[in-house]
Design a protein around this motif. Structure first.
Motif, PDB file in Angstrom:
ATOM      1  N   THR A 379       0.847  -1.196   0.000  1.00  0.00           N
ATOM      2  CA  THR A 379       0.000   0.000   0.000  1.00  0.00           C
ATOM      3  C   THR A 379       0.878   1.241   0.000  1.00  0.00           C
ATOM      4  O   THR A 379       1.727   1.414   0.892  1.00  0.00           O
ATOM      5  N   LYS A 380       0.718   2.095  -0.976  1.00  0.00           N
ATOM      6  CA  LYS A 380       1.475   3.346  -1.058  1.00  0.00           C
ATOM      7  C   LYS A 380       0.644   4.535  -0.591  1.00  0.00           C
ATOM      8  O   LYS A 380       1.167   5.465   0.021  1.00  0.00           O
ATOM      9  N   GLU A 381      -0.648   4.473  -0.904  1.00  0.00           N
ATOM     10  CA  GLU A 381      -1.555   5.550  -0.506  1.00  0.00           C
ATOM     11  C   GLU A 381      -2.988   5.026  -0.535  1.00  0.00           C
ATOM     12  O   GLU A 381      -3.298   4.070  -1.258  1.00  0.00           O
ATOM     13  N   ILE A 382      -3.843   5.622   0.289  1.00  0.00           N
ATOM     14  CA  ILE A 382      -5.260   5.270   0.295  1.00  0.00           C
ATOM     15  C   ILE A 382      -6.074   6.523  -0.001  1.00  0.00           C
ATOM     16  O   ILE A 382      -5.878   7.566   0.623  1.00  0.00           O
ATOM     17  N   TRP A 383      -6.996   6.386  -0.947  1.00  0.00           N
ATOM     18  CA  TRP A 383      -7.926   7.456  -1.253  1.00  0.00           C
ATOM     19  C   TRP A 383      -9.223   7.212  -0.478  1.00  0.00           C
ATOM     20  O   TRP A 383      -9.784   6.121  -0.525  1.00  0.00           O
ATOM     21  N   TYR A 384      -9.677   8.237   0.230  1.00  0.00           N
ATOM     22  CA  TYR A 384     -10.913   8.154   1.013  1.00  0.00           C
ATOM     23  C   TYR A 384     -12.007   8.985   0.344  1.00  0.00           C
ATOM     24  O   TYR A 384     -11.772  10.125  -0.061  1.00  0.00           O
ATOM     25  N   TYR A 385     -13.187   8.373   0.269  1.00  0.00           N
ATOM     26  CA  TYR A 385     -14.358   9.124  -0.183  1.00  0.00           C
ATOM     27  C   TYR A 385     -15.338   9.188   0.976  1.00  0.00           C
ATOM     28  O   TYR A 385     -15.780   8.158   1.490  1.00  0.00           O
ATOM     29  N   ASP A 386     -15.683  10.401   1.410  1.00  0.00           N
ATOM     30  CA  ASP A 386     -16.597  10.591   2.541  1.00  0.00           C
ATOM     31  C   ASP A 386     -18.022  10.754   2.020  1.00  0.00           C
ATOM     32  O   ASP A 386     -18.421  11.833   1.582  1.00  0.00           O
ATOM     33  N   LEU A 387     -18.768   9.660   2.069  1.00  0.00           N
ATOM     34  CA  LEU A 387     -20.181   9.672   1.680  1.00  0.00           C
ATOM     35  C   LEU A 387     -21.077   9.777   2.916  1.00  0.00           C
ATOM     36  O   LEU A 387     -22.276   9.576   2.837  1.00  0.00           O
ATOM     37  N   ARG A 388     -20.471  10.089   4.063  1.00  0.00           N
ATOM     38  CA  ARG A 388     -21.212  10.070   5.319  1.00  0.00           C
ATOM     39  C   ARG A 388     -21.490  11.450   5.885  1.00  0.00           C
ATOM     40  O   ARG A 388     -22.634  11.758   6.245  1.00  0.00           O
ATOM     41  N   ASN A 413     -12.798   6.679 -10.602  1.00  0.00           N
ATOM     42  CA  ASN A 413     -12.230   6.624 -11.952  1.00  0.00           C
ATOM     43  C   ASN A 413     -11.853   5.192 -12.346  1.00  0.00           C
ATOM     44  O   ASN A 413     -10.673   4.868 -12.535  1.00  0.00           O
ATOM     45  N   PRO A 414     -12.854   4.304 -12.470  1.00  0.00           N
ATOM     46  CA  PRO A 414     -12.571   2.885 -12.706  1.00  0.00           C
ATOM     47  C   PRO A 414     -11.710   2.604 -13.941  1.00  0.00           C
ATOM     48  O   PRO A 414     -10.880   1.701 -13.924  1.00  0.00           O
ATOM     49  N   GLU A 415     -11.895   3.358 -15.001  1.00  0.00           N
ATOM     50  CA  GLU A 415     -11.159   3.089 -16.226  1.00  0.00           C
ATOM     51  C   GLU A 415      -9.686   3.455 -16.097  1.00  0.00           C
ATOM     52  O   GLU A 415      -8.829   2.837 -16.740  1.00  0.00           O
ATOM     53  N   LYS A 416      -9.387   4.459 -15.300  1.00  0.00           N
ATOM     54  CA  LYS A 416      -7.996   4.876 -15.098  1.00  0.00           C
ATOM     55  C   LYS A 416      -7.798   5.170 -13.612  1.00  0.00           C
ATOM     56  O   LYS A 416      -7.616   6.304 -13.198  1.00  0.00           O
ATOM     57  N   ARG A 417      -7.835   4.077 -12.813  1.00  0.00           N
ATOM     58  CA  ARG A 417      -7.841   4.229 -11.360  1.00  0.00           C
ATOM     59  C   ARG A 417      -6.613   4.953 -10.827  1.00  0.00           C
ATOM     60  O   ARG A 417      -6.669   5.610  -9.781  1.00  0.00           O
ATOM     61  N   HIS A 418      -5.492   4.858 -11.512  1.00  0.00           N
ATOM     62  CA  HIS A 418      -4.263   5.472 -11.010  1.00  0.00           C
ATOM     63  C   HIS A 418      -4.160   6.953 -11.361  1.00  0.00           C
ATOM     64  O   HIS A 418      -3.175   7.603 -11.027  1.00  0.00           O
ATOM     65  N   ILE A 419      -5.180   7.471 -12.054  1.00  0.00           N
ATOM     66  CA  ILE A 419      -5.224   8.908 -12.346  1.00  0.00           C
ATOM     67  C   ILE A 419      -6.427   9.479 -11.605  1.00  0.00           C
ATOM     68  O   ILE A 419      -7.576   9.317 -12.030  1.00  0.00           O
ATOM     69  N   ARG A 420      -6.183  10.121 -10.494  1.00  0.00           N
ATOM     70  CA  ARG A 420      -7.248  10.659  -9.660  1.00  0.00           C
ATOM     71  C   ARG A 420      -6.936  12.084  -9.239  1.00  0.00           C
ATOM     72  O   ARG A 420      -5.781  12.502  -9.242  1.00  0.00           O
ATOM     73  N   ARG A 421      -7.977  12.788  -8.853  1.00  0.00           N
ATOM     74  CA  ARG A 421      -7.780  14.143  -8.341  1.00  0.00           C
ATOM     75  C   ARG A 421      -8.598  14.310  -7.061  1.00  0.00           C
ATOM     76  O   ARG A 421      -9.679  13.732  -6.918  1.00  0.00           O
ATOM     77  N   GLU A 422      -8.083  15.111  -6.161  1.00  0.00           N
ATOM     78  CA  GLU A 422      -8.769  15.339  -4.891  1.00  0.00           C
ATOM     79  C   GLU A 422      -9.949  16.285  -5.084  1.00  0.00           C
ATOM     80  O   GLU A 422      -9.918  17.186  -5.916  1.00  0.00           O
TER      81      GLU A 422
END
Length: 491
Positions: A379-388, A413-422
């Motif tokens: 694990t290098k990094e974890i992306w969190y999505y706050d839906l709560r 971003n399922p098609e390009k999971r390694h390209i994300r933005r905050e």
């Protein structure tokens, strides 16, 4: 042919009639399952299908249509007993089956109601939607407890969309309930342009599940059959067994699961008392598995270890877990550290309350990919999505819909999971930041919880009441966790 919503209402309204005779929602679903199965088996045995179905002629669907009154009740009793023999899907669906409809006239009416529909001729999605709709109504009956086996379908669909499933790969669920993850996976894969070989693999070889509760396994098998998964006379793809008991006999490409939320595993045993009397007692169950990282009686932590043991070296998993899995100390901390070390935990979704039929549940979805053994953390990094935070749903008036999850899917971003933005709700935390936290807690939040309401725009009273109940029950669950942790520590 009736449309799906009308037929659901028609079948379900008959349940209200049977309730006067003491037939519960769950009992009604059982009886529907038996009769639907026999009706479909009968249709498959006739042109144009002409399948060889191993149901003796004296116990087939036509044998039920030919009787009424007490002869029907007596025949149905024998039929259920005889068909419950064997290890095929047929035998598993009828295993230890009992007739819960004691009024022969009402049993006859239900048989006629089912016979009036061409179940095999229906589109797979239509008949599947009908049964899923009945399962949803069953789950809404809080008293029956059926809701604990029912994961919200919009959530499952979003998880499957993010996983980007591929044909000719295997999918497992060690606590499959009524089969929600399998059905969403099948729908996702069916939309792709599949070859005949891929279609056959999807129907017969893709899915493998485990469910410990007999009636829930029965409902799951029927659900799969209605969605064209498996064959009536084939070995069942769902095993009625505690999946945590043994090492997996095979490895899988994907594991999708929402294990039961109870913390401790228990087993019921019968003990002898004075005067030869017997009494059932529950004893805590600790799984002794040499492939587990730690030994614990915490069911949730055991499922995490078990799911990791089920994955192929490049396998992927998504698992729904309660909050305590993210912050619990002791063995919980040890398991989180090992999980971060041995797999790539790349995404965690903080789920809102009010989306499960069990009140007070606060849960998350953990997405992770298995990796080959490495000297450095996978694990290098974890992306969190706050839906709560500041998001509220209720099971009655404001249920979560798939549209409510579209922003999360876009961020994932399922098609390009390694390209994300905050974004405001989507943040990244590095391994170094996570491992430095107290007890390696993965329970992270950053948005301000604006729990105060504008007095001129208060929610409906029933919404407020449900939120109060959920908060109280969540607090009680937290206190129970603390007590259990202290008890385990003292032991």
């Amino acid at each position: 042919m009736a449309n799906s919503s009308a037929l659901i209402q028609k079948l379900w309204s008959f349940c209200d009639t049977l309730r006067d005779d003491g037939v519960s929602y769950s009992d009604y679903m059982e009886q529907l399952t038996y009769l639907l199965f026999l009706k479909m088996a009968d249709q498959y045995s006739t042109p144009p299908y002409n399948r060889k179905i191993s149901i003796p002629q004296e116990y087939n669907w036509k044998s039920l249509l030919a009787k009424s009154g007490m002869p029907l009740e007596e025949h149905y009793f024998i039929l259920l007993r005889e068909l419950g023999k064997g290890d095929t899907i047929l035998g598993q669906i009828f295993a230890k089956a009992q007739n819960k409809i004691q009024d022969p006239a009402k049993l006859h009416k239900l048989i006629k109601m089912i016979d009036a529909e061409d179940w095999v001729g229906m589109d797979t999605d239509v008949k599947g939607d009908i049964y899923e709709g009945l399962l949803q109504k069953n789950a809404e009956d809080i008293k029956s407890g059926a809701g604990q086996y029912f994961t919200p379908r919009p959530l499952i669909r979003a998880i499957v969309e993010c996983m980007r499933l591929e044909p000719m790969k295997t999918i497992a669920d060690p606590a499959c309930g009524t089969g929600g993850f399998f059905l969403a996976a099948r729908e996702y894969l069916s939309k792709q342009k599949l070859t005949n070989e891929q279609k056959e693999f999807l129907r017969k070889n893709t899915f493998k599940g485990w469910e410990i509760v007999p009636n829930t396994q029965r409902l799951c098998l029927m659900n799969l059959i209605l969605h064209d998964i498996g064959d009536i006379d084939a070995a069942p793809p769902i095993m009625r067994v505690d999946s945590l008991l043994t090492k997996p006999a095979e490895l899988f490409d994907y594991v999708l699961s929402n294990p039961p939320f109870g913390k401790k595993s228990t087993v019921k045993i019968t003990v002898e008392e004075k005067d030869d009397e017997k009494k059932d007692e529950k004893k805590e169950l600790t799984y002794q598995r040499d492939d587990f990282w730690v030994t614990t009686n915490n069911k949730q932590l055991n499922f995490i270890q078990h799911i990791c043991s089920m994955l192929k070296e490049d396998g992927k998993a998504a698992i729904v877990v309660p909050d305590n899995v993210l912050f619990e100390g002791g063995v919980g901390e040890s398991i989180r550290k090992t999980l971060l070390q041995s797999t790539d935990v790349h995404t965690i979704v903080r789920l809102p309350s009010g989306i499960f039929y069990a009140h007070g549940v606060k849960a998350n979805v953990i997405f992770f990919d298995n990796k080959p053994k490495s000297d450095t953390p996978c694990t290098k990094e974890i992306w969190y999505y706050d839906l709560r935070t500041n998001i509220r749903f209720t099971m009655r008036n404001q249920q979560m819909k798939y549209a409510d999850l579209l922003d999360f899917i876009d961020c994932y971003n399922p098609e390009k999971r390694h390209i994300r933005r905050e974004t405001e709700r989507f943040k990244k935390f590095t391994y170094e930041e996570l491992i430095a936290r107290d007890k390696t807690s993965l329970d992270i939040f950053w948005l301000k919880d604006d729990s105060s309401y504008d007095m001129e725009n208060l929610p409906d009273p029933d919404v407020l009441a449900l939120e109060i109940i959920e908060n109280i029950e969540s607090a009680l669950a937290g206190f129970r966790t603390i007590v259990e942790m202290q008890t385990t520590k003292d032991e």
